[in-house]
Design a protein around this motif. Sequence first.
Motif, short mmCIF file in Angstrom:
data_model
loop_
_atom_site.label_atom_id
_atom_site.label_comp_id
_atom_site.label_asym_id
_atom_site.label_seq_id
_atom_site.Cartn_x
_atom_site.Cartn_y
_atom_site.Cartn_z
N LEU A 1 -0.24 3.84 2.34
CA LEU A 1 1.06 4.09 1.68
C LEU A 1 0.90 3.56 0.54
CD1 LEU A 1 4.10 4.48 2.02
CD2 LEU A 1 4.25 2.30 2.80
N ARG A 2 0.33 2.41 0.03
CA ARG A 2 0.05 1.90 -1.45
C ARG A 2 -0.58 2.63 -2.32
NH1 ARG A 2 -1.08 -3.27 1.68
NH2 ARG A 2 0.83 -4.83 1.38
N ILE A 3 -1.66 3.41 -1.70
CA ILE A 3 -2.62 4.18 -2.27
C ILE A 3 -1.59 5.55 -2.78
CG2 ILE A 3 -4.46 5.94 -2.31
CD1 ILE A 3 -5.71 3.89 -0.26
N ARG A 4 -0.79 6.00 -1.94
CA ARG A 4 -0.12 7.13 -2.46
C ARG A 4 1.10 6.98 -3.41
NH1 ARG A 4 1.32 10.88 3.21
NH2 ARG A 4 -0.85 10.93 3.89
N PRO B 1 1.44 15.56 -10.01
CA PRO B 1 1.71 15.04 -8.78
C PRO B 1 0.81 15.18 -7.65
CG PRO B 1 3.34 16.73 -9.09
CD PRO B 1 2.30 16.66 -10.22
N GLY B 2 0.66 14.44 -6.53
CA GLY B 2 0.01 14.51 -5.62
C GLY B 2 0.32 15.65 -4.72
N ARG B 3 -0.36 16.32 -3.78
CA ARG B 3 -0.14 17.35 -3.06
C ARG B 3 1.31 17.34 -2.30
NH1 ARG B 3 1.47 21.18 -0.84
NH2 ARG B 3 1.86 19.74 1.01
N ALA C 1 9.34 -1.98 4.47
CA ALA C 1 10.46 -1.07 4.41
C ALA C 1 10.71 -0.65 2.71
CB ALA C 1 11.68 -1.84 4.79
N THR C 2 10.43 -1.47 1.92
CA THR C 2 10.68 -1.40 0.50
C THR C 2 9.35 -0.32 0.11
OG1 THR C 2 11.42 -3.76 0.21
CG2 THR C 2 10.58 -2.42 -1.62
N LEU C 3 8.38 -0.57 0.32
CA LEU C 3 7.32 0.53 0.02
C LEU C 3 7.52 1.88 0.40
CD1 LEU C 3 4.16 -1.70 0.27
CD2 LEU C 3 5.09 -0.96 -1.84
N ARG C 4 8.08 1.94 1.70
CA ARG C 4 8.27 3.23 2.33
C ARG C 4 9.73 3.85 1.69
NH1 ARG C 4 5.05 4.88 6.23
NH2 ARG C 4 3.80 3.36 7.23
#
Length: 256
Positions: free
Chosen positions: A170-173, A14-16, A224-227
């Motif tokens: 946000l999309r990248i994460r 997982p990412g940091r 809002a959905t992505l967040r």
Amino acid sequence: MKSPALPPPSPRPPGRDRQFARLLCGSAGPGPGGILTASRGKLRRLFCLHKGWIVFATSNLIEEQFVEYLVRIDAISPRVYTEAIDESTKTKTKPIAHLIRTGTPSRDALERGMEGLIRELLTSTLEWPDGLCRFDEGLPRLDGEVAVRLDPRALVLAHAKRYPASIEALRIRIGPPDLRPVATAPATARGAPVDELGLFLLERCDGTVELSDLVKESPAEEEATLRAIYGYLLAGLLDPEDRQARREREARLRED
């Protein structure tokens, strides 16, 4: 002679941000608690957990310690700060002991200050590009400290509503458009408040629906959905499923 089959690739770590958040949320169980230590270079931050709550946070950086934070937010004046430090030197106690004893500021102001410090350190740590974290079980010793009760999962979800600021970041994460998130347990087993969007995600994310389709079907706007998805990934309410993990899961289903 056939070469032996290569083992499947290990799942991507997982990412940091996700590693720290999941360790935080996963450690916030009903047990006695412990201390989550996040470090980056020489900087160390401690988050104390007790019975599922974050109750205290501190840092080895002077500017990030509680009494200094109180000055920074104007909860105490520089004069009161100096008095607390001088008294601490004379009595060999912590500066916070002087503030509690004199009632300046009030207990409510001290608790609001600790809540603010926890939020600030948590948000900053979640945004670290690198670093290490570990959790040590045990009851934190907080005699004489100002302790509060904040829900780790709620703080992580609130963070995702603001960070990263850019929707592209946000999309990248989150991951690629063909990512198929999987809810880690039924929506009714969460133990945390879930709104209409959250209920949709927890019921719809079964490993068969791609991220792009989740956004299209969502009852909320795209950002809002992505967040919400990012927050649920951070908090461990959703798991990402890459192509390799998907193939393995589908193969197990066929065998069953």
